[in-house]
Design a protein around this motif. Structure first.
Motif, short mmCIF file in Angstrom:
data_model
loop_
_atom_site.label_atom_id
_atom_site.label_comp_id
_atom_site.label_asym_id
_atom_site.label_seq_id
_atom_site.Cartn_x
_atom_site.Cartn_y
_atom_site.Cartn_z
N LYS A 133 0.99 -0.89 -0.07
CA LYS A 133 0.30 -0.03 0.19
C LYS A 133 0.33 1.13 -0.03
CE LYS A 133 -3.77 -2.35 2.55
NZ LYS A 133 -4.89 -2.16 3.44
N GLU A 134 1.94 1.28 0.79
CA GLU A 134 3.11 2.68 0.67
C GLU A 134 3.40 2.89 -0.50
OE1 GLU A 134 4.55 -0.51 3.94
OE2 GLU A 134 2.92 -0.66 2.40
N ASP A 135 3.50 1.88 -1.28
CA ASP A 135 4.23 2.27 -2.89
C ASP A 135 3.05 2.42 -3.93
OD1 ASP A 135 6.50 1.44 -1.33
OD2 ASP A 135 6.59 -0.24 -2.08
N LYS A 136 2.22 2.00 -3.32
CA LYS A 136 0.98 2.57 -4.96
C LYS A 136 1.39 3.90 -5.44
CE LYS A 136 -2.29 -1.08 -3.74
NZ LYS A 136 -1.78 -2.17 -4.81
N PRO A 137 1.11 4.83 -4.06
CA PRO A 137 1.12 5.89 -4.78
C PRO A 137 1.98 6.90 -5.97
CG PRO A 137 0.73 6.50 -2.61
CD PRO A 137 1.21 5.21 -2.69
N ALA A 138 3.07 6.27 -5.17
CA ALA A 138 4.52 6.30 -6.08
C ALA A 138 4.24 5.51 -7.65
CB ALA A 138 6.07 6.04 -4.96
N LEU A 139 3.90 4.29 -7.90
CA LEU A 139 4.07 3.00 -8.93
C LEU A 139 2.86 3.58 -9.47
CD1 LEU A 139 5.50 0.06 -7.23
CD2 LEU A 139 6.31 1.67 -8.83
N THR A 140 1.55 3.56 -9.15
CA THR A 140 0.43 3.86 -9.56
C THR A 140 0.42 5.04 -10.66
OG1 THR A 140 -0.72 3.88 -7.34
CG2 THR A 140 -1.79 2.63 -9.95
N ALA A 141 1.33 5.54 -10.57
CA ALA A 141 1.53 6.67 -11.36
C ALA A 141 1.75 7.23 -12.79
CB ALA A 141 1.66 8.59 -10.57
N TYR A 142 2.95 6.59 -12.14
CA TYR A 142 3.86 5.42 -13.48
C TYR A 142 3.79 4.92 -14.17
CZ TYR A 142 5.79 10.51 -11.32
OH TYR A 142 5.54 11.50 -10.93
N LEU A 143 2.98 3.99 -13.67
CA LEU A 143 3.19 1.87 -13.71
C LEU A 143 2.63 1.85 -14.90
CD1 LEU A 143 3.35 -0.99 -12.94
CD2 LEU A 143 0.61 -1.03 -12.57
#
Length: 159
Positions: A133-143
């Motif tokens: 969950k803590e990585d979702k903001p950083a990764l989802t924006a650029y997935l």
């Protein structure tokens, strides 16, 4: 209950994995000693950490696309092409070293295959990457960009 950890403890896997990763040119921890702690039926590893900062910590401080998409895609592609399946892959276990290279920590839970990972294994490994969950903001924006860059890396390595 029987577990493979009874016969091949995590500390031994950790040391074996560190040595194999280093052999393959992947920055990781440097094992110094392996200890047996019979009074508590455990083993332990003394190791030197990778000097640097995790991508998770960088993300908390405003990690941007330019900082990591291409490098992360290239790093993951390199792992997969070398047959490395890292179940514990996430931004907290990938370190940007002081020398600017990406490396791995918390490496007891990885497998080495003699050939590149299959499409199914690659997909599954990406699922592990984006799960925390803590990585979702950083990764989802650029997935999408990460996956495209990853695909480009694989195409480039074939040429």
């Amino acid at each position: 209950m029987l577990s493979s950890a009874l016969f091949f403890p995590y500390s031994q896997r950790f040391v074996k994995n560190a040595l194999k990763l280093r052999q393959l040119g992947i920055p990781t921890v440097t094992p110094r000693d392996l200890y047996s702690l019979p009074h508590i039926a455990r083993t332990a590893v003394h190791y030197e950490p990778v000097r640097g900062v995790t991508l998770r910590n960088l993300a908390k401080n405003g990690l941007t696309k330019d900082h990591f998409i291409e490098n992360l895609a290239a790093f993951i592609a390199k792992l997969h092409q070398q047959g490395i399946y890292f179940r514990s892959i996430h931004l907290g276990n990938i370190v940007l070293s002081e020398s600017g290279e990406l490396g791995l920590i918390d490496i007891a839970d990885l497998k080495f295959f003699t050939k590149p990972l299959s499409k199914r294994q690659r997909k599954r490994n990406f699922e592990h990457l984006i799960r925390p969950k803590e990585d979702k903001p950083a990764l989802t924006a650029y997935l999408n960009e990460l996956q495209t860059a990853y695909g480009n890396q694989l195409t480039d390595s074939k040429n």
